[in-house]
Design an enzyme around this catalytic site. Structure first.
Site, PDB file in Angstrom:
ATOM      1  N   GLY A  11       0.829  -1.209   0.000  1.00 55.22           N
ATOM      2  CA  GLY A  11       0.000   0.000   0.000  1.00 55.22           C
ATOM      3  C   GLY A  11       0.857   1.251   0.000  1.00 55.22           C
ATOM      4  N   TYR A 144     -14.348   1.000   9.991  1.00 56.35           N
ATOM      5  CA  TYR A 144     -12.929   1.357  10.108  1.00 56.35           C
ATOM      6  C   TYR A 144     -12.599   1.775  11.545  1.00 56.35           C
ATOM      7  CZ  TYR A 144      -8.502   3.750   8.956  1.00 56.35           C
ATOM      8  OH  TYR A 144      -7.194   4.157   8.897  1.00 56.35           O
ATOM      9  N   LYS A 148     -10.509  -0.534  14.116  1.00 55.99           N
ATOM     10  CA  LYS A 148      -9.189  -0.097  14.606  1.00 55.99           C
ATOM     11  C   LYS A 148      -9.188   0.007  16.136  1.00 55.99           C
ATOM     12  CE  LYS A 148      -6.601   0.723  10.899  1.00 55.99           C
ATOM     13  NZ  LYS A 148      -5.230   0.235  10.720  1.00 55.99           N
TER      14      LYS A 148
HETATM   15  P1  NAD Z   1      -3.489   1.774   1.666  1.00 62.00           P
HETATM   16  O1  NAD Z   1      -4.919   1.459   1.388  1.00 62.00           O
HETATM   17  O2  NAD Z   1      -2.673   2.381   0.594  1.00 62.00           O
HETATM   18  O3  NAD Z   1      -2.714   0.481   2.175  1.00 62.00           O
HETATM   19  C1  NAD Z   1      -3.323  -0.583   2.839  1.00 62.00           C
HETATM   20  C2  NAD Z   1      -2.708  -1.868   2.329  1.00 62.00           C
HETATM   21  O4  NAD Z   1      -3.298  -2.989   3.034  1.00 62.00           O
HETATM   22  C3  NAD Z   1      -2.993  -2.101   0.840  1.00 62.00           C
HETATM   23  O5  NAD Z   1      -1.814  -2.520   0.185  1.00 62.00           O
HETATM   24  C4  NAD Z   1      -4.040  -3.208   0.845  1.00 62.00           C
HETATM   25  O6  NAD Z   1      -4.029  -3.978  -0.342  1.00 62.00           O
HETATM   26  C5  NAD Z   1      -3.637  -3.994   2.083  1.00 62.00           C
HETATM   27  N1  NAD Z   1      -4.730  -4.798   2.637  1.00 62.00           N
HETATM   28  C6  NAD Z   1      -5.993  -4.420   2.884  1.00 62.00           C
HETATM   29  N2  NAD Z   1      -6.689  -5.435   3.405  1.00 62.00           N
HETATM   30  C7  NAD Z   1      -5.829  -6.485   3.495  1.00 62.00           C
HETATM   31  C8  NAD Z   1      -5.965  -7.828   3.949  1.00 62.00           C
HETATM   32  N3  NAD Z   1      -7.120  -8.291   4.429  1.00 62.00           N
HETATM   33  N4  NAD Z   1      -4.865  -8.635   3.887  1.00 62.00           N
HETATM   34  C9  NAD Z   1      -3.686  -8.176   3.391  1.00 62.00           C
HETATM   35  N5  NAD Z   1      -3.508  -6.923   2.958  1.00 62.00           N
HETATM   36  C10 NAD Z   1      -4.575  -6.091   3.015  1.00 62.00           C
HETATM   37  O7  NAD Z   1      -3.513   2.703   2.963  1.00 62.00           O
HETATM   38  P2  NAD Z   1      -2.315   3.450   3.709  1.00 62.00           P
HETATM   39  O8  NAD Z   1      -2.638   4.895   3.706  1.00 62.00           O
HETATM   40  O9  NAD Z   1      -1.022   3.003   3.198  1.00 62.00           O
HETATM   41  O10 NAD Z   1      -2.537   2.932   5.188  1.00 62.00           O
HETATM   42  C11 NAD Z   1      -1.728   1.907   5.763  1.00 62.00           C
HETATM   43  C12 NAD Z   1      -2.126   1.714   7.219  1.00 62.00           C
HETATM   44  O11 NAD Z   1      -1.964   2.942   7.938  1.00 62.00           O
HETATM   45  C13 NAD Z   1      -3.579   1.286   7.398  1.00 62.00           C
HETATM   46  O12 NAD Z   1      -3.664   0.333   8.435  1.00 62.00           O
HETATM   47  C14 NAD Z   1      -4.261   2.566   7.816  1.00 62.00           C
HETATM   48  O13 NAD Z   1      -5.388   2.322   8.615  1.00 62.00           O
HETATM   49  C15 NAD Z   1      -3.160   3.277   8.598  1.00 62.00           C
HETATM   50  N6  NAD Z   1      -3.389   4.729   8.604  1.00 62.00           N
HETATM   51  C16 NAD Z   1      -3.167   5.477   7.489  1.00 62.00           C
HETATM   52  C17 NAD Z   1      -3.417   6.836   7.520  1.00 62.00           C
HETATM   53  C18 NAD Z   1      -3.171   7.715   6.336  1.00 62.00           C
HETATM   54  O14 NAD Z   1      -3.474   8.908   6.411  1.00 62.00           O
HETATM   55  N7  NAD Z   1      -2.627   7.269   5.240  1.00 62.00           N
HETATM   56  C19 NAD Z   1      -3.906   7.437   8.691  1.00 62.00           C
HETATM   57  C20 NAD Z   1      -4.150   6.626   9.783  1.00 62.00           C
HETATM   58  C21 NAD Z   1      -3.873   5.272   9.746  1.00 62.00           C
END
Ligand code: NAD
Ligand code: UDP
Length: 311
Positions: A11, A144, A148
């Protein structure tokens, strides 16, 4: 050199984390089901013999001998996580159980990528870690937010009951290269719209606020948290406290891109938080960490990336 498992490693954030860990000489296993991630995000790592890409859904158990686990698997964009809300809950809850079970079995340290969403629509501003939040348990964002929150509960219970070495970070809105063009989050939407000369879509009147963190700052924070001794478990906020209204963000993007796009106003999604700003006192004190990339600089970098790779 450590063997490190990164779930959600293909991701947006995960790909930056895998890159940093491989560059530091670690052996990295990236587990992803490509729900919102993409092989392209880690294409630059594939030929490195310290990097393995595994297609796997964390809702099902996964076994590997590892020293550390970063648990990032979960779609993060409201549009993406609401497409299949049941899978979103399963990913957070069963994914946490499976990864904590693995950490317990192999004695690995495990870090949970939690979120500012656990504060919901906050009534305390800025948000310190001691704040318990204001979350709707039955709304469209609940899959979500509550997923979480439950994952944080599981982390604490595995720690208290089984002595698992855990770390919990609460990430605030993060942006940067490798966000997918169809991701749906505000920074990528506005930049794409501006570069393509389309209307910039503000949901609501644009007075809601967010505090935007550039991805490199987050990765540095994550590595520092993982490096703390076992007594420090968090939760700890990792975000940039510089707060902007969504209208201010739209104007900044138009100014930096020199776009002729107009701003249009669309309905506000359900339960959209009105304000969000991290209190990062704990991160400053415990990690000697603070963000270094401010919004103008970060937007320039992301706009250049989108110009080159997306448009
Ligand atoms: P993203 O959607 O780009 O990445 C998430 C990744 O998880 C993707 O590659 C997706 O394919 C993979 N994924 C989803 N469900 C899955 C499953 N069941 N099994 C295996 N892989 C799975 O999002 P991101 O922005 O890179 O976020 C990454 C993490 O950081 C997440 O847990 C998100 O909740 C957390 N987060 C992100 C932000 C932000 O602003 N970007 C803020 C708070 C928390
Ligand atoms: N938003 C917007 N236009 C868009 C996308 C999002 O006005 O094209 C708003 C959204 O309603 C929210 C803020 O921008 O108030 C941040 O949205 P995002 O989906 O990036 O993250 P989150 O709501 O989870 O913080």
């Amino acid at each position: 050199m450590k063997r490190i498992l990164v779930t959600g490693g293909a991701g947006f954030i995960g790909s930056h984390l895998c890159t940093r860990l491989v560059n530091e000489g670690h052996d990295v296993i990236c587990v992803d089901n490509f729900y919102t991630g993409s092989k392209k995000n880690v294409a630059h790592l594939i030929s490195n013999y310290n990097f393995e890409l595994v297609r796997h859904d964390v809702v099902f158990p996964y076994f590997a001998e590892v020293d550390e686990i970063y648990n990032l698997a979960c779609p993060a964009s409201p549009i993406q996580y609401q497409i299949d809300p049941i899978q979103t809950v399963k990913t957070s809850v069963m994914g946490a159980i499976n990864m904590l079970g693995l950490a317990n079995r192999v004695g690995a340290k495990i870090l949970q990528a939690s979120t500012s969403e656990i504060y919901g629509d906050p009534t305390i501003h800025p948000q310190p870690e001691l704040y318990w939040g204001n979350v709707n348990p039955i709304g469209y964002r609940s899959c979500y937010d509550e997923g979480k929150r439950c994952a944080e509960t599981l982390f604490m219970d595995y720690h208290r009951q089984n002595g698992v070495r855990i770390k919990i970070i609460r990430i605030f809105n993060t942006y940067g290269p490798r966000m997918l063009p169809n991701d749906g989050r505000v920074v990528s939407n506005f930049i794409l719209q501006a570069l393509q000369g389309e209307d910039i879509t503000i949901y609501g009147n644009g007075s809601q606020t967010r505090s935007f963190q550039y991805v490199d700052d987050l990765i540095e924070g994550m590595i520092r948290v993982m490096g703390t001794d076992d007594n420090f478990i968090g939760p700890v906020n990792i975000g940039n406290p510089n707060e902007f209204t969504i209208l201010e963000l739209a104007k900044k993007v138009i100014e930096i891109t020199g776009s002729k796009s107009s701003i249009v106003f669309k309905p506000l999604p359900h339960d959209d938080p009105k304000q969000r700003q991290p209190d990062i006192s704990l991160a400053k004190e415990m990690l000697n960490w603070k963000p270094t990339v401010q919004l103008n600089e970060g937007l320039h970098k992301m706009i250049n990336y989108f110009k080159e790779f997306v448009i």
